[in-house]
Write an enzyme that holds these catalytic residues in place. Sequence first.
Site, PDB file in Angstrom:
ATOM      1  N   ALA A 141       0.440  -1.134  -0.371  1.00 31.63           N
ATOM      2  CA  ALA A 141       0.237  -0.207  -0.197  1.00 31.63           C
ATOM      3  C   ALA A 141       0.607   0.993   0.056  1.00 31.63           C
ATOM      4  CB  ALA A 141      -0.347  -0.011   1.224  1.00 31.63           C
ATOM      5  N   GLY A 142       1.276   1.658  -1.570  1.00 27.78           N
ATOM      6  CA  GLY A 142       1.943   2.897  -1.482  1.00 27.78           C
ATOM      7  C   GLY A 142       0.806   4.479  -1.624  1.00 27.78           C
ATOM      8  N   GLU A 376       5.130  11.876  -0.994  1.00 27.01           N
ATOM      9  CA  GLU A 376       3.838  12.404  -0.548  1.00 27.01           C
ATOM     10  C   GLU A 376       3.307  11.919  -1.262  1.00 27.01           C
ATOM     11  OE1 GLU A 376       4.682  15.248   2.343  1.00 27.01           O
ATOM     12  OE2 GLU A 376       6.859  14.358   3.427  1.00 27.01           O
TER      13      GLU A 376
HETATM   14  C1  LIG Z   1      13.063   8.428  -0.511  1.00 26.03           C
HETATM   15  C2  LIG Z   1      11.553   8.721  -0.491  1.00 26.03           C
HETATM   16  C3  LIG Z   1      11.075   8.394   1.592  1.00 26.03           C
HETATM   17  C4  LIG Z   1       9.440   8.324   1.938  1.00 26.03           C
HETATM   18  N1  LIG Z   1       9.461   7.889   3.434  1.00 26.03           N
HETATM   19  C5  LIG Z   1       7.956   8.101   3.490  1.00 26.03           C
HETATM   20  C6  LIG Z   1       7.820   8.251   4.658  1.00 26.03           C
HETATM   21  O1  LIG Z   1       8.859   8.967   5.250  1.00 26.03           O
HETATM   22  N2  LIG Z   1       6.826   7.576   5.156  1.00 26.03           N
HETATM   23  C7  LIG Z   1       5.720   6.414   4.890  1.00 26.03           C
HETATM   24  O2  LIG Z   1       4.834   6.506   5.146  1.00 26.03           O
HETATM   25  N3  LIG Z   1       6.122   6.885   2.947  1.00 26.03           N
HETATM   26  C8  LIG Z   1       7.271   6.851   2.669  1.00 26.03           C
HETATM   27  N4  LIG Z   1       7.419   7.035   1.250  1.00 26.03           N
HETATM   28  C9  LIG Z   1       7.024   6.053   0.786  1.00 26.03           C
HETATM   29  C10 LIG Z   1       7.064   6.668  -0.623  1.00 26.03           C
HETATM   30  O3  LIG Z   1       5.233   8.044   0.355  1.00 26.03           O
HETATM   31  C11 LIG Z   1       5.690   6.116  -1.539  1.00 26.03           C
HETATM   32  O4  LIG Z   1       7.021   5.023  -2.434  1.00 26.03           O
HETATM   33  C12 LIG Z   1       4.713   6.253  -2.487  1.00 26.03           C
HETATM   34  O5  LIG Z   1       3.305   7.117  -1.914  1.00 26.03           O
HETATM   35  C13 LIG Z   1       4.351   5.628  -4.293  1.00 26.03           C
HETATM   36  O6  LIG Z   1       3.689   4.444  -3.576  1.00 26.03           O
HETATM   37  P1  LIG Z   1       4.992   2.747  -3.954  1.00 26.03           P
HETATM   38  O7  LIG Z   1       6.367   3.631  -3.970  1.00 26.03           O
HETATM   39  O8  LIG Z   1       3.877   2.157  -3.412  1.00 26.03           O
HETATM   40  O9  LIG Z   1       4.251   3.179  -5.415  1.00 26.03           O
HETATM   41  P2  LIG Z   1       2.436   2.784  -6.449  1.00 26.03           P
HETATM   42  O10 LIG Z   1       1.506   2.940  -5.179  1.00 26.03           O
HETATM   43  O11 LIG Z   1       2.687   1.090  -5.739  1.00 26.03           O
HETATM   44  O12 LIG Z   1       2.465   3.818  -7.561  1.00 26.03           O
HETATM   45  C14 LIG Z   1       3.759   2.624  -8.662  1.00 26.03           C
HETATM   46  C15 LIG Z   1       3.492   3.801 -10.105  1.00 26.03           C
HETATM   47  O13 LIG Z   1       2.096   3.511 -10.443  1.00 26.03           O
HETATM   48  C16 LIG Z   1       1.120   4.943  -9.970  1.00 26.03           C
HETATM   49  N5  LIG Z   1       0.030   4.915 -10.233  1.00 26.03           N
HETATM   50  C17 LIG Z   1      -0.405   4.302  -8.868  1.00 26.03           C
HETATM   51  N6  LIG Z   1      -2.261   4.469  -8.092  1.00 26.03           N
HETATM   52  C18 LIG Z   1      -2.302   5.445  -9.425  1.00 26.03           C
HETATM   53  C19 LIG Z   1      -3.139   5.752 -10.463  1.00 26.03           C
HETATM   54  N7  LIG Z   1      -4.386   5.772  -9.244  1.00 26.03           N
HETATM   55  N8  LIG Z   1      -3.152   6.783 -11.359  1.00 26.03           N
HETATM   56  C20 LIG Z   1      -2.454   6.616 -11.764  1.00 26.03           C
HETATM   57  N9  LIG Z   1      -0.678   6.452 -11.433  1.00 26.03           N
HETATM   58  C21 LIG Z   1      -1.066   5.744 -10.526  1.00 26.03           C
HETATM   59  C22 LIG Z   1       2.084   5.665  -9.431  1.00 26.03           C
HETATM   60  O14 LIG Z   1       2.242   7.351  -9.176  1.00 26.03           O
HETATM   61  C23 LIG Z   1       3.540   4.938  -9.597  1.00 26.03           C
HETATM   62  O15 LIG Z   1       4.186   5.657 -11.045  1.00 26.03           O
HETATM   63  C24 LIG Z   1       8.972   7.225   0.948  1.00 26.03           C
HETATM   64  C25 LIG Z   1       9.629   7.273  -0.110  1.00 26.03           C
HETATM   65  C26 LIG Z   1      11.040   7.106  -0.601  1.00 26.03           C
HETATM   66  C27 LIG Z   1      10.725   6.792  -1.930  1.00 26.03           C
END
Ligand SMILES: Cc1cc2nc3c(=O)[nH]c(=O)nc-3n(C[C@H](O)[C@H](O)[C@H](O)COP(=O)(O)OP(=O)(O)OC[C@H]3O[C@@H](n4cnc5c(N)ncnc54)[C@H](O)[C@@H]3O)c2cc1C
Length: 406
Positions: A141-142, A376
Amino acid sequence: MDFTLPKKFEGLRQMISFLGRDRLRPLGLEADQMGHALSRDHPFFTEVLEMGLTGGFAGKMGSPRADDDGRVRKTVRRAVVMAEEAAYWDRGMATSLPGPGLGGAPIMMMGTPEQKERFLNPFKEKDRPRWAGFGMTEPGAGSDVARIQTRISFQGDEIVVSGQKCFISNGARAEFITVWGTEDPALGRAGHRAVIVPQDTPGFSVVGVEHKMGLNASETATLSFEDCRVPMANLLTPRGASGEGFKGAMKTLNMTRPIVAGMAVGIGRAAYDECSRFANENFTGPSAWRAGRVADRLARIRRKLDMARLLAWKSAWEADHKLPNQLSAAIAKATAAPLALEATSLGIEILGLAGGASDHLIEKLYRDVKALDIVEGTGQIQRVIIARQLIGYTDERGKNQGESHG
Ligand SMILES: Cc1cc2nc3c(=O)[nH]c(=O)nc-3n(C[C@H](O)[C@H](O)[C@H](O)COP(=O)(O)OP(=O)(O)OC[C@H]3O[C@@H](n4cnc5c(N)ncnc54)[C@H](O)[C@@H]3O)c2cc1C
């Protein structure tokens, strides 16, 4: 909206600029070469405490002291300005500075006076550096936060937290993590709650620290919560209040997305300055013919970065005046992060062979900047929010998408 910086803002910005040149940039390069963040007992963190630069000034919401002084208003604009300056020197180091950062922001926004006192006031102390973490993202869950599986259940006077979080900034060194979980995954975002879990809670453990392509000065960790029991007083969102947890997360992100946009402008500005310096030094004599073309490309980037800064400031101004800023925050972040990427990419092109060399700053900026289009709320998610707000678009998966955290 007033574009002049109050004197005390300007003084702080200059202080960050000096700190940036002397310490943030060199230490950020050192962390990049090591491939990991400075250890939490590195003397630099004590130095910044002694300088009074604590409280996440460059990270997120300004210090908790500002809250106590009744200066809650106008902290987002200040944070955007300071974040740009700190990220100009090193964005990874900026996020690793001691302070409550993103982990403290939900407490500042939703916490009771008692919770602020208990969890944020210790950040005023200078005995040792302290950090906090924001625990939303999970392996499954991202973007789509409705799918978070971390369970929050209530047993007597206690809350039990079980699950795993990943990519949590400063997670391995945090005093506490603000954990977002669900009372019942079938309820989607209506079941979300936020709970403050101190790092010494039995059942809490650090599974590992991620290896990233950039931002190596900023530690991101995978965390495990195995039946972590905390008192009911650690609950941030009222029990049974449908959707409050989700709304709280979104409110927090509306405050912090302009700050991420400011950081992107800071990295873009650093790339622009590197390119300008290179062009001035190298495109002379027989290479002078290149100067005009490069100047035009640099000017375009400069115009775009100025525009992105204004968008971030506007969104911060709305937040500081308690106006709805979800749309402007999404626009600022969706604009600034790709522009900063464009600026670093242009830098690599203009510097030619020098730009591709791994010991050149521009190469590091290129690796650092990509994360700003992910954290974010990814760029795509910002565009979904913008489309929904402007033309009422919803994607085929319905309401759980698009307002996601990131
Ligand atoms: C350096 C760094 C620091 C971070 N710090 C934190 C933190 O402190 N706390 C925390 O909770 N998280 C943190 N994160 C996590 C970050 O918030 C997630 O990586 C981000 O929310 C994306 O989630 P995911 O990587 O699971 O990608 P996914 O949600 O799996 O997405 C993969 C791709 O699909 C696209 N996508 C997904 N849904 C849709 C849609 N509805 N329409 C169009 N495109 C879509 C996305 O844009 C992306 O390109 C951090 C990440 C990084 C890289």
